[in-house]
Enzyme design. Structure first.
Site, PDB file in Angstrom:
ATOM      1  N   ASN A   9     -25.966  17.963 102.939  1.00  0.00           N
ATOM      2  CA  ASN A   9     -24.709  18.027 102.187  1.00  0.00           C
ATOM      3  C   ASN A   9     -24.379  16.591 101.777  1.00  0.00           C
ATOM      4  OD1 ASN A   9     -22.147  18.369 101.195  1.00  0.00           O
ATOM      5  ND2 ASN A   9     -21.205  18.813 103.174  1.00  0.00           N
ATOM      6  N   TRP A  10     -24.635  16.292 100.519  1.00  0.00           N
ATOM      7  CA  TRP A  10     -24.425  14.905 100.060  1.00  0.00           C
ATOM      8  C   TRP A  10     -22.936  14.581  99.918  1.00  0.00           C
ATOM      9  CZ3 TRP A  10     -28.371  14.081  95.421  1.00  0.00           C
ATOM     10  CH2 TRP A  10     -29.682  14.181  95.914  1.00  0.00           C
ATOM     11  N   LYS A  11     -22.086  15.599  99.916  1.00  0.00           N
ATOM     12  CA  LYS A  11     -20.643  15.406  99.697  1.00  0.00           C
ATOM     13  C   LYS A  11     -20.429  14.636  98.386  1.00  0.00           C
ATOM     14  CE  LYS A  11     -20.072  15.450 104.658  1.00  0.00           C
ATOM     15  NZ  LYS A  11     -19.163  15.350 105.778  1.00  0.00           N
ATOM     16  N   HIS A  96     -16.552  24.717 103.715  1.00  0.00           N
ATOM     17  CA  HIS A  96     -16.704  23.473 104.476  1.00  0.00           C
ATOM     18  C   HIS A  96     -15.320  23.032 104.956  1.00  0.00           C
ATOM     19  CE1 HIS A  96     -17.552  19.349 105.546  1.00  0.00           C
ATOM     20  NE2 HIS A  96     -18.821  19.683 105.603  1.00  0.00           N
ATOM     21  N   GLU A  98     -13.934  20.283 105.092  1.00  0.00           N
ATOM     22  CA  GLU A  98     -13.240  19.334 104.192  1.00  0.00           C
ATOM     23  C   GLU A  98     -12.559  20.091 103.054  1.00  0.00           C
ATOM     24  OE1 GLU A  98     -16.610  16.759 103.547  1.00  0.00           O
ATOM     25  OE2 GLU A  98     -16.508  16.146 105.657  1.00  0.00           O
ATOM     26  N   GLU A 168     -19.877  24.384 112.368  1.00  0.00           N
ATOM     27  CA  GLU A 168     -19.631  22.942 112.305  1.00  0.00           C
ATOM     28  C   GLU A 168     -18.313  22.625 113.012  1.00  0.00           C
ATOM     29  OE1 GLU A 168     -21.779  20.973 108.845  1.00  0.00           O
ATOM     30  OE2 GLU A 168     -19.963  21.816 107.994  1.00  0.00           O
ATOM     31  N   GLY A 174     -19.002  13.843 110.824  1.00  0.00           N
ATOM     32  CA  GLY A 174     -18.818  12.467 110.377  1.00  0.00           C
ATOM     33  C   GLY A 174     -18.241  11.542 111.435  1.00  0.00           C
ATOM     34  N   SER A 214     -22.668  15.551 112.863  1.00  0.00           N
ATOM     35  CA  SER A 214     -23.355  14.358 113.366  1.00  0.00           C
ATOM     36  C   SER A 214     -24.751  14.670 113.899  1.00  0.00           C
ATOM     37  CB  SER A 214     -22.507  13.642 114.421  1.00  0.00           C
ATOM     38  OG  SER A 214     -21.283  13.222 113.847  1.00  0.00           O
ATOM     39  N   GLY A 235     -24.795  16.058 107.010  1.00  0.00           N
ATOM     40  CA  GLY A 235     -24.040  15.244 106.063  1.00  0.00           C
ATOM     41  C   GLY A 235     -24.657  13.864 105.929  1.00  0.00           C
ATOM     42  N   GLY A 236     -24.107  12.899 106.674  1.00  0.00           N
ATOM     43  CA  GLY A 236     -24.510  11.496 106.540  1.00  0.00           C
ATOM     44  C   GLY A 236     -26.019  11.276 106.576  1.00  0.00           C
TER      45      GLY A 236
HETATM   46  C1  PEP Z   1     -21.196  18.079 107.085  1.00  0.00           C
HETATM   47  O1  PEP Z   1     -20.493  17.521 106.274  1.00  0.00           O
HETATM   48  O2  PEP Z   1     -21.451  19.279 106.905  1.00  0.00           O
HETATM   49  C2  PEP Z   1     -21.701  17.332 108.227  1.00  0.00           C
HETATM   50  C3  PEP Z   1     -22.257  17.985 109.198  1.00  0.00           C
HETATM   51  O3  PEP Z   1     -21.530  15.964 108.188  1.00  0.00           O
HETATM   52  P1  PEP Z   1     -22.169  14.906 109.217  1.00  0.00           P
HETATM   53  O4  PEP Z   1     -23.590  15.292 109.452  1.00  0.00           O
HETATM   54  O5  PEP Z   1     -22.054  13.589 108.518  1.00  0.00           O
HETATM   55  O6  PEP Z   1     -21.370  14.978 110.469  1.00  0.00           O
END
Ligand code: PEP
Length: 252
Positions: A9-11, A96, A98, A168, A174, A214, A235-236
């Site tokens: 997920n590049w956001k 998601h 967010e 999640e 994050g 994470s 994500g990251g």
């Molecule tokens: C996400 O945004 O779905 C996510 C899991 O982010 P991260 O891996 O950065 O915690």
């Protein structure tokens, strides 16, 4: 029987040019690799068509990170499920945390989005998860059950079979705090039981349930080795090819 999936997920990261470079690099490192999971990248809307055209679709699926809750019409700035489909994307990330927290997405809105995604033959990657206070109050099981029931449980078993779930925990997204492998397994098993009670064991066993929060090259193998964890939403760590590839390799 169910698929293992590693989805990025590049956001809201990467210009079109940077995103194309990232997708090309990922495409290159996966060339000739034998994969034990499906690989998906969730890009910003404006990247979708270019990225989908540039990557080997046999190896890399492309996902939008959202779609509208309306089919078409006077909804300035919105992107419909059919538009997403027309780019060559095959998936859409929905619900998601967010989007729920910052854009007020409700269970009812998400239910409509899921229905429109399915109508347009997109695979929803549907996100659920509790916030820290809910976890600390021991309410995480009821929270995720309610999220699933409210947005997904009016689907037929046949349609539910097209859904990918991503658990999640919001406190892990994050933040660098990951759920332990035991915490992930405990709630993934609970989610699968919840699906079995509604749709039967066969549907539950065929549903991929991803972990997100994470997840990185260092912890992916332990998380994915749980029987009810079928991969990750990343994500990251999806923004660097070496890290993302190492997570994909956790299935080898
Ligand atoms: C996400 O945004 O779905 C996510 C899991 O982010 P991260 O891996 O950065 O915690």
């Amino acid at each position: 029987m169910r698929k293992n999936i590693v989805a990025g997920n590049w956001k809201m990261n990467k210009t079109l040019q940077e995103g194309m470079a990232l997708a090309a690099e990922l495409n290159e490192v996966l060339k000739g690799a034998s994969l034990n999971c499906d690989v998906v990248i969730g890009t910003p809307f404006i990247h979708l068509a270019s990225v989908a055209a540039a990557v080997d679709s046999a190896k890399i699926g492309v996902a939008a990170q959202n779609c509208a809750d309306k089919e078409s019409g006077a909804y300035t700035g919105e992107i419909s499920a059919s538009m997403v489909k027309s780019t060559g994307a095959a998936y859409v990330i929905l619900g998601h945390s967010e989007r729920r927290a910052y854009y007020g997405e409700t269970a009812a809105t998400l239910k409509t989005k899921v229905e429109l995604a399915l109508k347009n033959e997109l695979t929803p990657i549907f996100c659920i998860g509790e916030v820290l206070e809910e976890r600390e109050a021991g309410k995480h099981f009821e929270v995720v059950k309610q999220q699933i029931e409210d947005s997904l449980f009016e689907l037929s078993a046949q349609d539910f079979g097209k859904i990918v779930l991503a658990y999640e925990p919001v406190w892990a997204i994050g933040t660098g705090k990951t759920a332990s492998a035991a915490q992930a397994q405990e709630i993934h098993a609970f989610i699968r039981q919840t699906l079995a009670a509604k749709y039967g064991q066969e549907v539950a066993d065929a549903t991929s349930i991803l972990y997100g929060g994470s997840c990185n090259a260092g912890n992916a193998k332990e998380l994915f080795s749980n029987p009810d964890v079928d991969g990750g939403l990343i994500g990251g760590a999806s923004l660097k090819v070496a890290d993302f590839k190492a997570i994909i390799d956790a299935f080898n």
